[in-house]
Scaffold this active site. Sequence first.
Site, PDB file in Angstrom:
ATOM      1  NE  ARG A  23      -1.681  -2.404   2.546  1.00  0.00           N
ATOM      2  CZ  ARG A  23      -1.691  -3.589   2.128  1.00  0.00           C
ATOM      3  NH1 ARG A  23      -2.805  -3.944   1.528  1.00  0.00           N
ATOM      4  NH2 ARG A  23      -0.719  -4.469   2.593  1.00  0.00           N
ATOM      5  CB  THR A  24       3.404   2.652   2.489  1.00  0.00           C
ATOM      6  OG1 THR A  24       2.662   2.063   3.507  1.00  0.00           O
ATOM      7  CG2 THR A  24       3.815   4.042   2.616  1.00  0.00           C
ATOM      8  CE  LYS A  52      27.027  -2.921  -5.088  1.00  0.00           C
ATOM      9  NZ  LYS A  52      27.180  -1.848  -6.068  1.00  0.00           N
ATOM     10  NE  ARG A  65       7.030   0.658   5.049  1.00  0.00           N
ATOM     11  CZ  ARG A  65       6.021   0.135   4.919  1.00  0.00           C
ATOM     12  NH1 ARG A  65       5.641  -1.228   4.449  1.00  0.00           N
ATOM     13  NH2 ARG A  65       4.680   0.814   5.000  1.00  0.00           N
ATOM     14  CG  HIS A  68       3.171   3.707   8.540  1.00  0.00           C
ATOM     15  ND1 HIS A  68       3.236   4.811   7.491  1.00  0.00           N
ATOM     16  CD2 HIS A  68       2.798   2.641   7.977  1.00  0.00           C
ATOM     17  CE1 HIS A  68       3.115   3.999   6.425  1.00  0.00           C
ATOM     18  NE2 HIS A  68       2.896   2.889   6.484  1.00  0.00           N
TER      19      HIS A  68
HETATM   20  N1   CP Z   1      -0.601  -0.009   5.738  1.00  0.00           N
HETATM   21  C1   CP Z   1       0.893  -0.402   5.163  1.00  0.00           C
HETATM   22  O1   CP Z   1       1.969   0.161   5.692  1.00  0.00           O
HETATM   23  O2   CP Z   1       0.632  -1.298   4.103  1.00  0.00           O
HETATM   24  P1   CP Z   1       1.967  -1.900   3.312  1.00  0.00           P
HETATM   25  O3   CP Z   1       3.167  -2.412   4.539  1.00  0.00           O
HETATM   26  O4   CP Z   1       1.529  -2.666   2.402  1.00  0.00           O
HETATM   27  O5   CP Z   1       2.752  -0.450   2.881  1.00  0.00           O
END
Ligand code: CP
Length: 310
Positions: free
Chosen positions: A52-53, A82, A103, A131
Amino acid sequence: MKKLGSVIEAQQFDKETLEKIFSTANQMEKSPPSGLLKGKIMTSLFYEPSTRTRLSFESAMQRLGGEVIGTENAREFSSKAKGESLEDSIRVVSSYCDIIVLRYYKEGGAERAKKFSSVPIINAGDGIGQHPTQALLDLYTIKKCFSRIKKLKIALIGDLMNGRTVRSLCYFLAKHYPDNHIYFISPEQTRMKDDIKSYLDKHNLKWEERKNFNSIISDIDIFYQTRVQKERFEGNIEVYKEIMKSSEGIYITRDTLKKMKSKACILHPLPRVSEIKYDVDGDKRAKYFDQAKNGVYVRMALLKMILAGY
Ligand code: CP
């Protein structure tokens, strides 16, 4: 014209900016401006898996006319494999683009990256830290469901110890929407951490902790369910299995639906594993796929406010 900078943690926002994000997301949903970010490049740099993100940020950027570069498995496919440090990667990547969506697998990754980046960083999840953009889309969804973010009874359910989405959501609720009531519902092993409870206390947001929601189902407005974060139990698979077993009593099932308010709302940041049964999906109170879709509008709003201003 103001510009939003990096998005690192929920506590950084003031109420005015939050309201602007929601009104801009609403505009994006109703009549998205095409070509607004033409000529801009977004890097998605993901050291942990995502559906999603990453894809909603990429969709958001492309819907606004911008372009996307990046890697979805940076631990394996970037020079991290590396031995390159996050700091060096960020120094270099920030010279290739206008914004980085990051991320990272350790708490504090986005904050570290910000110090070495010449462009804004968006925290797309930093280990068990936060998040913030997920919590923004959660709030946007709550606003759409209830036309308010106050006087709601909100049950945060599941792996509250490792869930970064619930942490960010608590920070937002405490700082800007304290006139709500939170129930933390989890197995003993995955209770919400004390730093969040202290933050809620500081902002006078009332909370209580329970092992299940059986006696309060008919009072709850929002069931925010979460997955047991398997990836945080590496090397501890027996503990993971034990927690999964203890979580069965807090799954959302057809039986839970029978006792819920008719106007309740079921949310989940997704992905789900077993904690919301598939036969719940058809119920009108199941809003988690709408919630995921709202991610595109909220992320379009953020990209606009950071790159084009507001
Ligand atoms: N909700 C969320 O962060 O989903 P993903 O891990 O798929 O990005």
